[in-house]
Motif scaffolding. Structure first.
Motif, PDB file in Angstrom:
ATOM      1  N   ARG A  56      31.833  58.124  51.866  1.00  0.00           N
ATOM      2  CA  ARG A  56      31.540  59.470  52.462  1.00  0.00           C
ATOM      3  C   ARG A  56      30.371  59.835  51.656  1.00  0.00           C
ATOM      4  O   ARG A  56      30.351  60.289  50.474  1.00  0.00           O
ATOM      5  CB  ARG A  56      32.628  60.607  51.813  1.00  0.00           C
ATOM      6  CG  ARG A  56      32.543  62.141  52.556  1.00  0.00           C
ATOM      7  CD  ARG A  56      32.465  62.405  53.841  1.00  0.00           C
ATOM      8  NE  ARG A  56      32.267  63.560  54.283  1.00  0.00           N
ATOM      9  CZ  ARG A  56      31.228  64.022  54.841  1.00  0.00           C
ATOM     10  NH1 ARG A  56      30.246  63.413  54.855  1.00  0.00           N
ATOM     11  NH2 ARG A  56      31.356  65.472  55.275  1.00  0.00           N
ATOM     12  N   GLU A 134      27.879  63.191  58.535  1.00  0.00           N
ATOM     13  CA  GLU A 134      27.442  61.736  58.394  1.00  0.00           C
ATOM     14  C   GLU A 134      26.447  61.534  59.366  1.00  0.00           C
ATOM     15  O   GLU A 134      26.567  62.033  60.453  1.00  0.00           O
ATOM     16  CB  GLU A 134      28.344  60.592  58.455  1.00  0.00           C
ATOM     17  CG  GLU A 134      29.537  60.459  57.425  1.00  0.00           C
ATOM     18  CD  GLU A 134      29.108  59.908  56.028  1.00  0.00           C
ATOM     19  OE1 GLU A 134      28.027  59.358  56.188  1.00  0.00           O
ATOM     20  OE2 GLU A 134      29.582  60.297  55.343  1.00  0.00           O
ATOM     21  N   GLU A 137      27.241  59.316  62.316  1.00  0.00           N
ATOM     22  CA  GLU A 137      28.395  59.577  63.271  1.00  0.00           C
ATOM     23  C   GLU A 137      28.266  60.913  64.184  1.00  0.00           C
ATOM     24  O   GLU A 137      27.175  61.570  64.012  1.00  0.00           O
ATOM     25  CB  GLU A 137      29.550  60.091  62.384  1.00  0.00           C
ATOM     26  CG  GLU A 137      29.986  58.899  61.224  1.00  0.00           C
ATOM     27  CD  GLU A 137      31.249  59.176  60.467  1.00  0.00           C
ATOM     28  OE1 GLU A 137      31.544  60.362  60.472  1.00  0.00           O
ATOM     29  OE2 GLU A 137      31.377  58.120  59.665  1.00  0.00           O
ATOM     30  N   SER A 138      29.130  61.144  65.006  1.00  0.00           N
ATOM     31  CA  SER A 138      29.107  62.372  66.125  1.00  0.00           C
ATOM     32  C   SER A 138      29.042  63.581  65.230  1.00  0.00           C
ATOM     33  O   SER A 138      29.693  63.805  64.125  1.00  0.00           O
ATOM     34  CB  SER A 138      30.161  62.183  67.129  1.00  0.00           C
ATOM     35  OG  SER A 138      31.450  62.322  66.455  1.00  0.00           O
ATOM     36  N   ARG A 205      18.632  58.293  62.529  1.00  0.00           N
ATOM     37  CA  ARG A 205      19.592  57.101  62.644  1.00  0.00           C
ATOM     38  C   ARG A 205      19.028  55.899  62.799  1.00  0.00           C
ATOM     39  O   ARG A 205      19.626  54.932  62.400  1.00  0.00           O
ATOM     40  CB  ARG A 205      20.205  57.638  63.923  1.00  0.00           C
ATOM     41  CG  ARG A 205      20.953  58.844  64.083  1.00  0.00           C
ATOM     42  CD  ARG A 205      21.633  58.967  65.473  1.00  0.00           C
ATOM     43  NE  ARG A 205      22.539  60.112  65.636  1.00  0.00           N
ATOM     44  CZ  ARG A 205      23.913  59.963  65.515  1.00  0.00           C
ATOM     45  NH1 ARG A 205      24.474  58.985  65.224  1.00  0.00           N
ATOM     46  NH2 ARG A 205      24.757  61.061  65.630  1.00  0.00           N
ATOM     47  N   THR A 209      19.963  52.893  60.127  1.00  0.00           N
ATOM     48  CA  THR A 209      20.879  51.554  60.630  1.00  0.00           C
ATOM     49  C   THR A 209      20.016  50.560  60.394  1.00  0.00           C
ATOM     50  O   THR A 209      20.581  49.365  60.088  1.00  0.00           O
ATOM     51  CB  THR A 209      20.835  51.978  62.305  1.00  0.00           C
ATOM     52  OG1 THR A 209      21.528  52.917  62.421  1.00  0.00           O
ATOM     53  CG2 THR A 209      21.467  50.611  62.682  1.00  0.00           C
TER      54      THR A 209
END
Length: 271
Positions: A56, A134, A137-138, A205, A209
């Motif tokens: 988290r 996050e 995440e969605s 993102r 990634t």
């Protein structure tokens, strides 16, 4: 300090070795971390199985049968899975010894890390309850950023580094994402349109990634769980490159302080 990709890389490295294994004991050599390791922690975790591991923000979560261990690597911390009989080094402050003869060893030269036990759901813990979504995440996208920026006037770089807004966008990745999105880091966050925020969210993102895929960024203290360096440093476009030519236009990259942090940007490509 280790940022989200470094923590995610650590998680992926240690999880296969810890999932399903029983804790034999906790050996604490130094309790004086950012918050002292409570004296009853050894008793609380002894004999429990590690059911699952997660993350988290920058906190690693070890889910046990009757609670959760929260770990933060601080400024210079790292975790290794080793044989328990290997002698500890100077800054190896803690061993989570496992029934199979291995241990999860926490090294923290500056002692800014965290090792805490909670019997309550981790989402309710004071260190985690306030955190934003996050970024991978969605729930995190350009429309979310645009809405949260209304009524605020801070620099956009400060804005996206606010953990209450979104977790894990540290200094390195904020610089890189803003460059890729063509947004000046000092631009007021409420003077950026919805479409530009959509581009920025996508770049955040993408940068995170890519960094995870390459094992994080090697800066000072960070190494992967296996002791090797991360390789995303080779992909940095602006961070730490003041005076070097912009990879897009050739203008020199500039450096300035924004929110007490070093910021790197191209004066031509970012507006």
């Amino acid at each position: 300090m280790p940022e989200l990709p470094e923590v995610e890389t650590t998680l992926r490295g240690i999880a296969p070795h810890l999932r399903g294994v029983r804790i034999d004991r906790l050996l604490v050599r130094e309790r004086r971390l950012r918050w002292p390791v409570p004296a009853d922690t050894e008793h609380q975790v002894r004999g429990q199985h590690i059911l699952e591991l997660g993350r988290r923000g920058k906190y690693l979560l070890l889910e046990l049968e009757r609670g959760t261990i929260l770990i933060h690597l601080g400024m210079s911390g790292s975790l290794r899975v080793l044989a328990s009989h290997i002698p500890p080094a100077k800054h190896d402050h803690l061993d989570l010894c496992l029934r199979d003869g291995s241990c999860l060893r926490m090294r923290d030269p500056r002692r800014f890390g965290v090792f805490l036990w909670t019997p309550e759901p981790p989402a309710d813990h004071p260190l985690l309850a306030h955190l934003g979504p996050e970024p991978l995440e969605s729930g995190f996208d350009g429309d979310y950023l645009y809405g949260r920026a209304r009524g605020r006037r801070c620099a956009v770089k400060t804005f996206i580094m606010d953990a209450d807004l979104v977790v894990g966008v540290g200094n390195i990745y904020a610089n890189e994402s803003l460059f890729r999105a063509g947004i000046h880091p000092a631009r007021p966050c409420n003077r950026i349109g919805r479409e530009r925020y959509r581009r920025l969210a996508a770049e955040i993102r993408g940068v995170l990634t890519s960094a995870i895929d390459q094992g994080g960024t090697t800066l000072r203290d960070f190494v992967r769980d296996d002791g090797g360096p991360g390789y995303f440093v080779r992909s940095l476009k602006v961070y730490g490159r003041a005076g070097e030519p912009c990879p897009r236009c050739g203008k020199p990259i500039r450096r300035r302080r924004i929110g007490q942090r070093s910021s790197f940007y191209c004066p031509k490509c970012q507006s």
